[in-house]
Design a protein around this motif. Sequence first.
Motif, PDB file in Angstrom:
ATOM      1  N   LYS A  81       0.950  -1.196  -0.057  1.00  0.00           N
ATOM      2  CA  LYS A  81       0.068   0.025  -0.019  1.00  0.00           C
ATOM      3  C   LYS A  81       0.887   1.235  -0.030  1.00  0.00           C
ATOM      4  N   GLU A  82       1.880   1.212   0.623  1.00  0.00           N
ATOM      5  CA  GLU A  82       3.069   2.355   0.969  1.00  0.00           C
ATOM      6  C   GLU A  82       3.631   2.562  -0.505  1.00  0.00           C
ATOM      7  N   MET A  83       3.916   1.534  -1.417  1.00  0.00           N
ATOM      8  CA  MET A  83       4.746   1.546  -2.447  1.00  0.00           C
ATOM      9  C   MET A  83       3.808   1.795  -3.504  1.00  0.00           C
ATOM     10  N   GLY A  84       2.541   1.350  -3.602  1.00  0.00           N
ATOM     11  CA  GLY A  84       1.474   1.486  -4.700  1.00  0.00           C
ATOM     12  C   GLY A  84       1.409   0.196  -5.548  1.00  0.00           C
ATOM     13  N   PHE A  85       1.210  -0.790  -5.218  1.00  0.00           N
ATOM     14  CA  PHE A  85       0.817  -2.090  -5.975  1.00  0.00           C
ATOM     15  C   PHE A  85      -0.060  -3.013  -5.090  1.00  0.00           C
ATOM     16  N   GLY A  86      -0.653  -3.841  -5.710  1.00  0.00           N
ATOM     17  CA  GLY A  86      -1.376  -4.857  -5.127  1.00  0.00           C
ATOM     18  C   GLY A  86      -0.888  -6.089  -4.930  1.00  0.00           C
ATOM     19  N   VAL A  87      -1.198  -6.859  -4.097  1.00  0.00           N
ATOM     20  CA  VAL A  87      -0.623  -8.096  -3.653  1.00  0.00           C
ATOM     21  C   VAL A  87      -1.678  -9.234  -4.010  1.00  0.00           C
ATOM     22  N   ARG A  88      -1.049 -10.380  -4.488  1.00  0.00           N
ATOM     23  CA  ARG A  88      -1.740 -11.585  -4.526  1.00  0.00           C
ATOM     24  C   ARG A  88      -1.020 -12.751  -4.029  1.00  0.00           C
ATOM     25  N   LYS A  89      -2.113 -13.816  -3.348  1.00  0.00           N
ATOM     26  CA  LYS A  89      -1.367 -14.803  -2.879  1.00  0.00           C
ATOM     27  C   LYS A  89      -1.274 -15.993  -3.851  1.00  0.00           C
TER      28      LYS A  89
ATOM     29  N   SER B 285       5.202 -23.314   3.541  1.00  0.00           N
ATOM     30  CA  SER B 285       5.849 -22.473   2.591  1.00  0.00           C
ATOM     31  C   SER B 285       4.611 -21.599   2.042  1.00  0.00           C
ATOM     32  N   ARG B 286       5.044 -20.299   1.632  1.00  0.00           N
ATOM     33  CA  ARG B 286       3.946 -19.253   0.792  1.00  0.00           C
ATOM     34  C   ARG B 286       4.756 -18.305   0.200  1.00  0.00           C
ATOM     35  N   VAL B 287       4.299 -17.939  -1.005  1.00  0.00           N
ATOM     36  CA  VAL B 287       4.640 -16.911  -1.742  1.00  0.00           C
ATOM     37  C   VAL B 287       3.700 -15.809  -1.876  1.00  0.00           C
ATOM     38  N   PHE B 288       4.132 -14.602  -1.830  1.00  0.00           N
ATOM     39  CA  PHE B 288       2.910 -13.599  -1.930  1.00  0.00           C
ATOM     40  C   PHE B 288       3.641 -12.472  -3.022  1.00  0.00           C
TER      41      PHE B 288
END
Length: 769
Positions: free
Chosen positions: A37-45, A58-61
Amino acid sequence: MSEPATENAADDSWVPRNDMVFESDEKAYQFYCLYAKEMGFGVRKHFVKRRSSGLVYSRVFCCYKEGFCRSLKEGKKPRPDSRTGCKAHITVRIMDDGRFRVTEFDPNHNHELIAKANETETEPIDKPASVKKAAKKNVNYRSISRSYIPSKPTNFTDDRVPRVDMEFENDEEAYNFYFNYAINIGFSVRKHLIKRRASGLIYSRTYCCHKEGHTRKRDEQVQERNPKPYDRSGCLASMTIKITKSGRYRVIVFEPKHNHALVVPTKAHLFKWQWRRGLIKSPNDQRLSSEQAETQVPTSITSHNKNAMMVGDVGAILQYMQEKQAEDPFFYYALRLEQDDQLMSVFWTDGKSKVDFDYFDDVICFDTSYKTSDYRRPFALFIGVNHHKQAIIFGQALTYDETVESFKWLFEAFKSSMCGKQPKLILTEKSEAISNAIAEVWPGTIHRFCVWQLYNNAVKHLNFVFEGSTTFAKDFSRCIYEIEEEEQFVSEWKSLLEKYDLNSNTLLANLYEDREKWSLAYERHAFYGDVKSVLVKDNMNDALKKYLDSENLLEFFKHYENIVKEQLYAELQADFNARQGLVKTHASRMLRQASNVYTPAVLKVFQAEFDMSIDYMVYNCGQIGTVFEYKVTAEDHPNEFIVTFDSSNGSIFCSCKKFEVAGIQCRHVLKVLDIINIKELPPKYILKRWTKDAKATNQGEVTDSAVNSDSKSSKSKRYRTLCSLLNKVAEKASGTVESYNFVENLSDQLMDQVCKLLLQSARPEKPYR
């Protein structure tokens, strides 16, 4: 390609980095979302990896523009945020303590980043949905013109107000606490969000105000079937709890502010919306206190716990019992009925089980793990250990209630079926009802808790610890199964609680309080027969689980009989191998003696002790009369063991008390015997129950009490003794056709001789002239 912004460089705690540690993968995801949010992009799991148990390890976002858009079908609306194959991501992996560590972090994007949601009103077309939702949520929160902060009513103490870091035993207790708080403040509560692990364990819950969210807009012409009695206003008041390593739930978020007017509790009945749980019924009714609400019990619940008997079970039980009694004249069964003739308990056993109990009555386990495993039928087993270290069944039961009276009846039925004999030691689950019943019905029997059942119960209630750590199961098993020294047990148990942050766990605290009833470090004067390892090896839970849930009880009986037949075949095969198998020639006289008398399974244990004795050292500690004392130690073992030997009668004892517990001499005694030039085990230290001749019958063994007792009870005692004797003969003779024909031919002669003796004893005396 864009680079991360350098603003806030003085404080980079919000920027991910390698080796960062989070309490869970969800915490890592939330942290990466705040960074995005601070950087300006969205996240997906992106990727998730699980173990066979379902545990995420183990997880990758990744960035929302990872990968590339698939080819779209003609006429399908294209996505406005086309992907660019961005490689920015963060990878977390589980550690031994259950927490997650950042193993990879790539901050570089191959696309332009967007402005923060709260800095501009113009949103680009490709703005990610996660940022849009965050912006919308912020605007809604800031548009609230008035916030209502609850004021404490009279006599409302601070300990009844939620606060961050408050802890509860379970999520239901937390809900009750927040619900009672809401009653006194003037709002109602809804169960909002719930998060579960793959195993079904609840690890996070959110309870919110009844006006959370917004009422959906509906067509005025369409009449709603069950309209809400109130409109939602997007209230953010809530309480969020999360599970801790100790199994308790901690408050992590508490928002007390409401965006709507609160209700005076005494006037709540005047409003359209109703209090949950029916605590307010009419203007004249008084609201129940939280204590009264919790102590009320529905009248439909009886005073004791009953498991519902399935339709057709009674008929199936009676049919099975009658058929078995026709096949086996020594088959025994008993039924327990209530006053309304409802069948509550059934116990049954057969002739072979009676014979086995006559030989191996020193230790049994009352296995009730089936009734605690969510099976539909409350099945229980009386299990023992034979001379081959195999599980043998002495009896079985269906117990549809769990009261003291029910268990008293069951233990009385078992005792009656075994001609009045009771076990020397019994292992059971931890149950007050079972403990009270044993103390009353079998006063001379030693009662201990079964560690195997305690371990299974812990797995069920501490699954969040077992799944969250790769080492807890090993450390817990060592404390439960292996440690035999009291000081070592106390030290390692405390280390276990500290290592996994379980000092406040109620289950483990209760286990430690009752440690003298189950730990191997205590009460080492009783014989256990290594029943623990036998139960672990020959556990029948998985084999019976499917059929205990079957609609047809006869199907379960049939499958259970097949399992019993497999056990009988395994025992016969072990008997044959012990008798006919090749005996290995040993250089040691003691090993040759052991191989001639012990069964192969027991010989294996004895030989392990003998081999370990070679590395031990012996020191003479002195002599008092005919008693010699020796200290036995090993270089790699810090503990010292004291062995005493009495030359007058050949008695020898060790402080480890392995012989008293397992019936097999320990390595310390074997080392001392070798030092004092005794090359064979004294006969009194070879238990018959571990030998090849454990089930050999001496026909002259008839107790004096059965022959010379008073006239009132002598007949019944002789009858029980003869039943036991002839049952043993029948069990052996039925093995082959030849032995059966031999006994059958002798039966007529035996009956003729018995009749002659009866006639002689009943002959009337000659009258006096």
